[in-house]
Design a protein around this motif. Structure first.
Motif, short mmCIF file in Angstrom:
data_model
loop_
_atom_site.label_atom_id
_atom_site.label_comp_id
_atom_site.label_asym_id
_atom_site.label_seq_id
_atom_site.Cartn_x
_atom_site.Cartn_y
_atom_site.Cartn_z
N ALA A 4 0.84 -1.20 0.00
CA ALA A 4 0.00 0.00 0.00
C ALA A 4 0.87 1.25 0.00
N ARG A 5 1.98 1.21 0.72
CA ARG A 5 2.88 2.36 0.75
C ARG A 5 3.51 2.57 -0.62
N LEU A 6 3.93 1.49 -1.28
CA LEU A 6 4.53 1.60 -2.61
C LEU A 6 3.51 2.05 -3.65
N TRP A 63 -0.22 5.34 -1.41
CA TRP A 63 -1.23 5.70 -0.44
C TRP A 63 -0.63 6.63 0.61
N SER A 64 -1.45 7.55 1.10
CA SER A 64 -1.00 8.44 2.16
C SER A 64 -0.96 7.69 3.49
N THR A 65 -0.24 8.26 4.45
CA THR A 65 -0.15 7.62 5.76
C THR A 65 -1.52 7.52 6.42
N LEU A 66 -2.33 8.55 6.26
CA LEU A 66 -3.66 8.53 6.85
C LEU A 66 -4.52 7.42 6.24
N ARG A 67 -4.43 7.24 4.92
CA ARG A 67 -5.23 6.20 4.27
C ARG A 67 -4.74 4.82 4.67
N ILE A 68 -3.42 4.64 4.79
CA ILE A 68 -2.88 3.35 5.22
C ILE A 68 -3.35 3.03 6.64
N ALA A 69 -3.33 4.05 7.50
CA ALA A 69 -3.77 3.83 8.89
C ALA A 69 -5.24 3.45 8.94
#
Length: 330
Positions: A212-214, A217-223
Motif C-alpha cells: 500500500a505504501r509503494l 497511499w498516504s499515511t492517513l489512508r494506510i492507517a
C-alpha cells in the motif's frame, strides 16, 4: 486422482469453500463459553433497566428526588418506618434513611449514571489512546519519542489522586457526570496507546502494508484502511475489560465526595452515606453495593470471553480439542 484434482482446481472446477466471516467466527467461539453468555445476558438486562428507568419508576409511581419525610422516624435519627426499610406496594425496595426518597427509583437511575459515565470514559480513552498509539508508530523518531514519553507520564500518574485533584478545582456548575467521564478518560488512556503502538509497529512491516505504501497511499489512508482493522481486536478486548474498571473508579470518586453530587443518583454516591446505616437500614448499603458487584463481575467475565473469542489462537485450540474428543470417542 490427485492430478485430476489439480487440473480441476486450476481450471476453476473445484473451489475451496469460503470460510466464515470474522463476525461469525467470533460468535461461534463466544457461544462455547457459557459463563460469557450468562454475563452478556446480565449486562444486557442492566442496560435495559438503565434505559427503561423512567418507565420503571413511572410504573412504581415514584421518582428519585422526591422527599417523603412521613416515611422516616425523625425521633430515631431518620430510620425508615415499617418493615424491611419501608418496603411496600408504593416503594418496592423501601426508602432512603433521613430523606425518605424511593430506593428503587434511585437504584435504577443510578445505573444510568454509573454505566453512562463508565462507557463515556471508555470511549474517550479509546479515541485518545488509539490516536496517540498510531501517531507514535507512524511518525518519525522524534514524534515517536515525544508521544511515547507523554504516554509514560500518563501511565505513571496515580489515577485516583489526579482525578481527585482535577474534580476538586472544577466549578460545581459543570455537569458532574460529564466531568467525571472526561477526567477518567483523559487520565486512563496510556495503556491503550502502548498496545496500539506495539501492534502497529508489527503490522507496518507486513507485505500488504508495504504494498500500500509503494502504491502511493498516504499515511492517513494506510492507517484507516490497513492498520486500524489489525488493531481492532486488541483494542476491543481491552475496552471490554476497561468498562468495569471505570465503573469502580466512578463509584470510588463518588464515595469520596468528588464524583457525582446529590441529588443526582449514583451507586457510588449512594454508598457515600450508606455506610453509617448498615445496622439500622442494611438494604440502603446492600442494594447499591450488590448492584456494583454484579455489574463489575458480569462485565469482567464478558470482557474475558470477548478476549478469548477474538484471540486468533482460539480456533486452533478448538480444532485440537475437537480432534482429541473424537479420538477418545473412537
Amino acid at each position: 486422482m490427485s492430478e485430476a484434482l489439480v487440473a480441476a482446481e486450476a481450471s476453476g472446477a473445484v473451489s475451496a469453500a469460503p470460510g466464515p466471516s470474522g463476525a461469525r467466527r467470533f460468535w461461534r467461539r463466544l457461544r462455547t463459553q457459557r459463563a460469557a453468555l450468562v454475563a452478556a445476558g446480565a449486562v444486557a438486562l442492566l442496560v435495559l433497566v438503565a434505559l427503561a428507568a423512567p418507565l420503571l419508576t413511572a410504573l412504581e409511581g415514584q421518582d428519585p428526588t422526591t422527599y417523603h419525610p412521613a416515611l422516616v422516624d425523625s425521633a430515631r435519627g431518620g430510620v425508615p418506618t415499617g418493615s424491611f426499610g419501608g418496603v411496600s406496594g408504593e416503594h418496592w425496595l423501601g426508602v432512603e434513611p433521613q430523606t425518605g426518597r424511593d430506593l428503587f427509583a434511585r437504584l435504577v437511575y443510578g445505573a444510568r449514571v454509573s454505566l453512562g459515565v463508565a462507557l463515556a470514559a471508555t470511549v474517550v480513552q479509546m479515541l485518545i489512546g488509539v490516536s496517540m498509539g498510531l501517531g507514535a508508530a507512524l511518525g518519525g523518531q522524534w514524534v515517536d519519542q515525544l508521544l511515547s514519553r507523554c504516554t509514560d507520564i500518563i501511565i505513571a500518574m496515580p489515577l485516583m489522586i489526579m482525578a481527585l485533584a482535577l474534580l476538586a478545582i472544577v466549578p460545581s456548575s459543570f455537569p458532574r457526570p460529564v466531568l467525571v467521564a472526561l477526567v477518567i478518560g483523559l487520565i486512563g488512556w496510556g495503556n491503550i496507546a502502548k498496545i496500539v503502538r506495539a501492534r502497529t509497529l508489527t503490522l507496518k512491516e507486513l507485505d500488504y502494508v508495504s504494498a500500500a505504501r509503494l502504491s502511493g497511499w498516504s499515511t492517513l489512508r494506510i492507517a484507516r484502511r490497513e492498520l486500524l482493522p489489525g488493531v481492532a481486536a486488541p483494542v476491543i478486548t481491552y475496552a471490554a475489560l476497561l468498562v468495569p474498571s471505570n465503573i469502580s473508579v466512578e463509584a470510588a470518586l463518588s464515595f469520596l465526595g468528588v464524583g457525582v453530587k446529590p441529588p443526582t443518583p449514583s451507586w457510588g454516591q449512594m454508598l457515600t452515606s450508606a455506610d453509617v446505616w448498615y445496622q439500622a437500614a442494611p438494604q440502603y448499603l446492600l442494594l447499591p453495593a450488590g448492584a456494583l458487584f454484579v455489574t463489575v463481575l458480569a462485565l469482567t467475565v464478558l470482557g474475558d470471553g470477548v478476549r478469548t473469542a477474538l484471540d486468533p489462537r482460539a480456533a486452533s485450540r478448538l480444532r485440537v480439542g475437537t480432534g482429541l474428543k473424537r479420538e477418545a470417542g473412537a
